[in-house]
Design a protein around this motif. Structure first.
Motif, PDB file in Angstrom:
ATOM      1  N   ILE A 222       0.850  -1.191   0.000  1.00  8.93           N
ATOM      2  CA  ILE A 222       0.000   0.000   0.000  1.00  8.93           C
ATOM      3  C   ILE A 222       0.886   1.241   0.000  1.00  8.93           C
ATOM      4  O   ILE A 222       2.087   1.162   0.244  1.00  8.93           O
ATOM      5  N   TYR A 223       0.268   2.393  -0.306  1.00 11.34           N
ATOM      6  CA  TYR A 223       0.989   3.661  -0.176  1.00 11.34           C
ATOM      7  C   TYR A 223       0.288   4.516   0.865  1.00 11.34           C
ATOM      8  O   TYR A 223      -0.926   4.455   1.039  1.00 11.34           O
ATOM      9  N   LEU A 224       1.082   5.308   1.590  1.00 15.01           N
ATOM     10  CA  LEU A 224       0.573   6.083   2.724  1.00 15.01           C
ATOM     11  C   LEU A 224       0.662   7.581   2.449  1.00 15.01           C
ATOM     12  O   LEU A 224       1.096   8.365   3.286  1.00 15.01           O
ATOM     13  N   GLY A 225       0.249   7.970   1.257  1.00 12.29           N
ATOM     14  CA  GLY A 225       0.278   9.384   0.918  1.00 12.29           C
ATOM     15  C   GLY A 225       1.675   9.836   0.549  1.00 12.29           C
ATOM     16  O   GLY A 225       2.598   9.036   0.371  1.00 12.29           O
ATOM     17  N   GLU A 226       1.843  11.154   0.472  1.00 13.68           N
ATOM     18  CA  GLU A 226       3.103  11.720   0.005  1.00 13.68           C
ATOM     19  C   GLU A 226       3.706  12.659   1.032  1.00 13.68           C
ATOM     20  O   GLU A 226       3.048  13.079   1.988  1.00 13.68           O
ATOM     21  N   ARG A 227       4.973  12.977   0.788  1.00 20.55           N
ATOM     22  CA  ARG A 227       5.681  13.992   1.564  1.00 20.55           C
ATOM     23  C   ARG A 227       6.306  14.978   0.579  1.00 20.55           C
ATOM     24  O   ARG A 227       6.914  14.575  -0.412  1.00 20.55           O
ATOM     25  N   GLU A 228       6.172  16.247   0.861  1.00 16.78           N
ATOM     26  CA  GLU A 228       6.835  17.287   0.073  1.00 16.78           C
ATOM     27  C   GLU A 228       8.172  17.589   0.725  1.00 16.78           C
ATOM     28  O   GLU A 228       8.231  17.916   1.916  1.00 16.78           O
ATOM     29  N   CYS A 229       9.248  17.479  -0.056  1.00 16.22           N
ATOM     30  CA  CYS A 229      10.602  17.668   0.487  1.00 16.22           C
ATOM     31  C   CYS A 229      11.379  18.683  -0.343  1.00 16.22           C
ATOM     32  O   CYS A 229      12.578  18.528  -0.590  1.00 16.22           O
ATOM     33  N   SER A 230      10.696  19.728  -0.792  1.00 12.42           N
ATOM     34  CA  SER A 230      11.300  20.661  -1.737  1.00 12.42           C
ATOM     35  C   SER A 230      12.252  21.663  -1.104  1.00 12.42           C
ATOM     36  O   SER A 230      13.071  22.260  -1.801  1.00 12.42           O
ATOM     37  N   ILE A 231      12.134  21.916   0.200  1.00 17.93           N
ATOM     38  CA  ILE A 231      13.046  22.862   0.842  1.00 17.93           C
ATOM     39  C   ILE A 231      14.358  22.140   1.104  1.00 17.93           C
ATOM     40  O   ILE A 231      14.498  21.390   2.069  1.00 17.93           O
ATOM     41  N   ASN A 235      21.114  19.864  -2.068  1.00 18.36           N
ATOM     42  CA  ASN A 235      20.447  18.581  -2.303  1.00 18.36           C
ATOM     43  C   ASN A 235      20.163  17.807  -1.015  1.00 18.36           C
ATOM     44  O   ASN A 235      19.841  16.629  -1.052  1.00 18.36           O
ATOM     45  N   GLN A 236      20.272  18.484   0.120  1.00 16.70           N
ATOM     46  CA  GLN A 236      19.960  17.871   1.410  1.00 16.70           C
ATOM     47  C   GLN A 236      18.649  18.458   1.916  1.00 16.70           C
ATOM     48  O   GLN A 236      18.494  19.673   2.011  1.00 16.70           O
ATOM     49  N   LYS A 237      17.691  17.601   2.231  1.00 13.97           N
ATOM     50  CA  LYS A 237      16.393  18.077   2.699  1.00 13.97           C
ATOM     51  C   LYS A 237      16.546  18.823   4.026  1.00 13.97           C
ATOM     52  O   LYS A 237      17.321  18.425   4.885  1.00 13.97           O
ATOM     53  N   VAL A 238      15.773  19.898   4.167  1.00  9.30           N
ATOM     54  CA  VAL A 238      15.823  20.714   5.373  1.00  9.30           C
ATOM     55  C   VAL A 238      14.453  20.765   6.053  1.00  9.30           C
ATOM     56  O   VAL A 238      14.346  20.638   7.268  1.00  9.30           O
ATOM     57  N   VAL A 239      13.407  20.956   5.253  1.00  7.64           N
ATOM     58  CA  VAL A 239      12.033  20.986   5.765  1.00  7.64           C
ATOM     59  C   VAL A 239      11.189  20.046   4.916  1.00  7.64           C
ATOM     60  O   VAL A 239      11.270  20.068   3.683  1.00  7.64           O
ATOM     61  N   GLU A 240      10.405  19.195   5.579  1.00  6.59           N
ATOM     62  CA  GLU A 240       9.495  18.293   4.867  1.00  6.59           C
ATOM     63  C   GLU A 240       8.091  18.436   5.440  1.00  6.59           C
ATOM     64  O   GLU A 240       7.934  18.835   6.595  1.00  6.59           O
ATOM     65  N   GLU A 241       7.105  18.097   4.637  1.00  2.00           N
ATOM     66  CA  GLU A 241       5.735  18.159   5.138  1.00  2.00           C
ATOM     67  C   GLU A 241       4.870  17.108   4.462  1.00  2.00           C
ATOM     68  O   GLU A 241       5.186  16.601   3.390  1.00  2.00           O
ATOM     69  N   ARG A 338      14.499  19.988  10.122  1.00  2.00           N
ATOM     70  CA  ARG A 338      15.725  19.302  10.517  1.00  2.00           C
ATOM     71  C   ARG A 338      16.677  20.302  11.179  1.00  2.00           C
ATOM     72  O   ARG A 338      17.133  21.252  10.532  1.00  2.00           O
ATOM     73  N   LEU A 339      16.955  20.074  12.435  1.00  2.00           N
ATOM     74  CA  LEU A 339      17.883  20.922  13.167  1.00  2.00           C
ATOM     75  C   LEU A 339      19.290  20.371  12.958  1.00  2.00           C
ATOM     76  O   LEU A 339      19.596  19.262  13.386  1.00  2.00           O
ATOM     77  N   TYR A 340      20.125  21.162  12.295  1.00  3.10           N
ATOM     78  CA  TYR A 340      21.479  20.738  11.964  1.00  3.10           C
ATOM     79  C   TYR A 340      22.526  21.539  12.742  1.00  3.10           C
ATOM     80  O   TYR A 340      22.319  22.719  13.053  1.00  3.10           O
ATOM     81  N   ALA A 341      23.661  20.902  12.998  1.00  3.03           N
ATOM     82  CA  ALA A 341      24.820  21.585  13.578  1.00  3.03           C
ATOM     83  C   ALA A 341      25.596  22.216  12.431  1.00  3.03           C
ATOM     84  O   ALA A 341      26.629  21.708  11.985  1.00  3.03           O
ATOM     85  N   GLU A 342      25.061  23.319  11.940  1.00 10.86           N
ATOM     86  CA  GLU A 342      25.692  24.035  10.841  1.00 10.86           C
ATOM     87  C   GLU A 342      25.331  25.509  10.975  1.00 10.86           C
ATOM     88  O   GLU A 342      24.267  25.856  11.491  1.00 10.86           O
ATOM     89  N   ASP A 343      26.210  26.352  10.522  1.00  6.24           N
ATOM     90  CA  ASP A 343      26.054  27.792  10.727  1.00  6.24           C
ATOM     91  C   ASP A 343      25.423  28.433   9.489  1.00  6.24           C
ATOM     92  O   ASP A 343      26.089  28.561   8.461  1.00  6.24           O
ATOM     93  N   PRO A 344      24.153  28.849   9.554  1.00  9.47           N
ATOM     94  CA  PRO A 344      23.518  29.438   8.373  1.00  9.47           C
ATOM     95  C   PRO A 344      24.134  30.764   7.966  1.00  9.47           C
ATOM     96  O   PRO A 344      24.024  31.170   6.807  1.00  9.47           O
ATOM     97  N   LYS A 394      15.025  16.281  14.839  1.00 14.19           N
ATOM     98  CA  LYS A 394      13.959  16.487  13.855  1.00 14.19           C
ATOM     99  C   LYS A 394      12.737  16.970  14.627  1.00 14.19           C
ATOM    100  O   LYS A 394      12.105  16.196  15.343  1.00 14.19           O
ATOM    101  N   LEU A 395      12.434  18.243  14.478  1.00  6.16           N
ATOM    102  CA  LEU A 395      11.309  18.842  15.182  1.00  6.16           C
ATOM    103  C   LEU A 395      10.082  18.776  14.277  1.00  6.16           C
ATOM    104  O   LEU A 395      10.128  19.206  13.132  1.00  6.16           O
ATOM    105  N   CYS A 396       8.998  18.224  14.795  1.00  8.39           N
ATOM    106  CA  CYS A 396       7.777  18.053  13.996  1.00  8.39           C
ATOM    107  C   CYS A 396       6.595  18.747  14.675  1.00  8.39           C
ATOM    108  O   CYS A 396       6.500  18.782  15.906  1.00  8.39           O
TER     109      CYS A 396
END
Length: 669
Positions: A222-231, A235-241, A338-344, A394-396
């Motif tokens: 079965i499939y359980l819907g989709e996730r948008e991972c465009s942010i 090429n590393q995902k940062v925000v998903e929904e 996604r909370l990363y140890a990186e300096d924006p 990962k804060l949701c």
């Protein structure tokens, strides 16, 4: 059901698996390297086994060491998490020979889908839409340039065994194709032990949307819907929904059915993800299949109510799925940051060090009905190592609508305290507050388009500046009153706190204010326009975070003393506030501004890492944009380039050197 599960991973995903296994009454075994001896996943597991030195190539991805840990503990199943050995067919085969269950898909599916070239061909055979490209192996950079030119720029250069954004480059011309090919090969070999590369057309204005699939060993998928991972960043995902704000029901159904068709074509069981690139017309193309649990799986769990880790365990134990496609319902909206140890502020470069403060927001159902969840593998006092992925947590947030979820996420980010390292909390807050994000107008180029010169923080508008000025005035008043109280107990002539102050916010001007306590609140009146804001809070001197009600709006602000002033952080704004008497403010305006030291003729290391290449020597003339050095940090290669024309005066390091932030690499004449 299994009696004991070994988790062949680390960090937050190891903690996540332990949580579900414990709820099911299954004993857990953690494995750890030298660097992870005191890690959270080691502390919460029932048993823990040391497997080697810090580098993952000598510990977490050494199959023999994992097998020895299994024998030592008597584990009858292994969950691989994601990354490391999760999509390694040889590992799955080794477990099978050992008589230990692999909580994941069959070996054939891993082999077929783990190789990006083979997976594209199988997808086409299964009548899944695919992106045009060159699916055969590429021998060298010259061939990469030739193929890229024939496909037509822009192209995506990708590692066949890749994932997580590693071994991936976008090329817009021949020079970028040549350089990207070599960088992709290097990263692929370092991260996956496999440097095979392929090239495909890069879809412009793309959205990254993936379908979660779930199958058992009895032919049910079965499939359980989709996730948008465009942010995404690099090429590393940062925000998903989940779900996507872009898909309609017809497209969702078509993508889901193709994902199931591909899964069945390779005999897939367990949880997996089929990733698609979707253009502005909702045309979708197969990107890859991840034969493992995805980092962003919590958002699917929040909108479906299905524990994917539990389902993986039950499927591996031979149980049938208890739900059919018609039973799947999508309830509400969920977002993951996604909370990363990186300096924006330094182009998202990795940061390492000790977490001197780590206080996540309160989890669970909130007063307004939203839900906060935080998946993490760290703790206050723990250390972020240079050897592994820089993810901290990962804060949701879940809400009935997307607007509810975004609002809940913004508040949770405001309440999240992290100190001691660079981190991307302010950037995540800026994304949540961005009008384009709120409107759901997303592409994978969102970050590059909205912050083309890099993220420099959020500049408050007038309303936000006045809100922070009111907070600063409140904090100052409470501090002054506390000082008066203390001085009154130590002297016979206590001083009094004045009402007139000048609040200066760096970069946002000055505000002359009149501050007084009235009716249980602090009234902050702005002299320039006769407006006022009522402020109430439980903040006390010494607290690093508090909730303030300003003009009837409740906000969470981080408050930190800083050089005779206050550092206030809220919604991506990082403001330095000074609250002075009118006379002191007048005199301060006459003080000369202190200028930073001149480093324009130096190349400084922007992040802690290891020098892997020096591309120039003393005496060389360099051009703007020319590669000077390459530094590897947290499994990513970072090419450092010349900002302008010049001549190299001296080179201070050599390949293999370990550098700290701002350590000198070379000087220019």
């Amino acid at each position: 059901m299994f009696k004991k599960i070994l988790i062949a991973n680390r960090g937050e995903i190891a903690c996540r698996v332990i949580k579900t296994a414990s709820r099911l009454g299954i004993a857990t075994v953690a494995v750890y390297s030298d660097a992870d001896r005191d890690a959270l996943h080691v502390k919460i597991a029932d048993e823990a086994v040391h497997i080697g030195p810090a580098p993952s190539s000598q510990s977490y991805i050494v199959i023999d060491r994992i097998i020895e840990a299994i024998r030592q503990t008597g584990a009858d199943a292994v969950h691989p998490g994601y990354g490391f050995l999760s999509e390694n067919a040889k590992f799955a085969e080794a477990l099978e020979k050992e008589g230990v269950a692999f909580i994941g898909p069959p070996v054939g599916a891993i082999e077929a889908m783990g190789d990006k070239i083979t997976s594209k061909k199988l997808a086409a055979e299964a009548r899944v839409n695919t992106v045009p490209g060159h699916m055969d192996l590429i021998a060298d950079a010259d061939e990469a340039v030739k193929i890229s030119s024939s496909i037509g720029y822009p192209v995506m250069i990708k590692a066949s065994a890749g994932g997580g954004g590693k071994g991936m480059r976008i090329a817009w011309n021949d020079a970028e194709a040549r350089e990207g090919f070599q960088s992709s090969k290097n990263e692929a070999k370092s991260s996956f032990g496999d440097d095979r590369i392929f090239i495909e057309k890069f879809v412009t204005q793309p959205r990254h949307i993936e379908i979660q699939v779930l199958g058992d060993k009895h032919g049910n998928t079965i499939y359980l819907g989709e996730r948008e991972c465009s942010i995404q960043r690099r090429n590393q995902k940062v925000v998903e929904e989940a779900p996507s704000p872009f898909l309609d029901e017809a497209t969702r159904k078509a993508m889901g059915e193709q994902a199931v068709a591909l899964s069945k074509a390779v005999g897939y069981h367990s949880a997996g993800t089929v990733e698609f690139i979707v253009d502005g017309e909702r045309n979708f193309y197969f990107l890859e299949m991840n034969t493992r649990l995805q980092v962003e799986h919590p958002v699917t769990e929040l909108i479906t109510g299905i524990d994917l880790v539990e389902e993986m365990i039950r499927v591996a134990a031979g149980e049938k799925l208890q739900i059919a496609q018609d039973d799947v319902t999508l309830d509400g909206w969920a977002i993951e940051s996604r909370l990363y140890a990186e300096d924006p502020y330094r182009n998202f470069l990795p940061s390492i060090g000790r977490l001197t403060r780590y206080r996540p927001p309160e989890e669970g159902t909130q007063d307004n009905g939203t839900v906060i969840r935080n998946d993490t593998g760290v703790f206050e006092g723990g250390e972020i190592s240079m050897y592994y992925d820089p993810m901290i947590a990962k804060l949701c947030a879940w809400g009935q609508t997307r607007e509810d979820a975004v609002r809940a996420m913004s508040g949770a980010l405001d309440d999240f305290e992290v100190e001691g390292i660079g981190h991307n909390l302010p950037f995540l807050s800026a994304v949540m507050e961005h009008p384009r994000f709120k409107a759901g107008r997303l592409t994978t180029a969102f970050i590059a388009e909205e912050w083309p010169e890099g993220f420099a923080g959020v500049t408050p508008d007038d309303g936000e500046a006045r809100t922070l000025a009111a907070v600063a005035a409140f904090v100052n008043l409470r501090t002054q009153k506390r000082n008066v109280l203390i001085s009154g107990t130590l002297a016979n002539h206590p001083r009094h706190v004045g009402r007139d102050w000048v609040v200066k916010l760096n970069g946002s001007g000055e505000f002359a204010v009149n501050v007084r306590d009235e009716g249980g609140k602090t009234q902050v009146a702005f002299v320039d326009d006769d407006s006022s804001l009522a402020v109430a809070s439980d903040w006390l001197p010494g607290r690093s975070h508090a909730h303030f009600t300003v003009g009837g709006r409740r906000i969470g602000v981080k408050v930190q003393p800083a050089n005779s002033g206050w550092r206030l952080r809220w919604r991506g704004i990082d403001a330095k506030a000074h609250v002075r008497s009118p006379r002191v403010a007048e005199l301060t305006r006459l003080m000369p501004e202190k200028l930073p030291p001149d480093t324009s003729k130096m190349l400084l290391c922007p992040m802690p890492g290891v020098v892997t290449a020096i591309a120039v020597a003393a005496g060389d003339e360099v051009q703007e944009g020319q590669a000077l050095a390459t530094v590897e940090a947290m499994k990513m290669e970072n090419v450092l380039r010349a900002e302008r024309r010049g001549v190299v005066k001296s080179v201070a390091v050599e390949p293999g050197s370990s550098l700290a932030v701002d350590e000198l690499i070379m000087e220019f004449e």
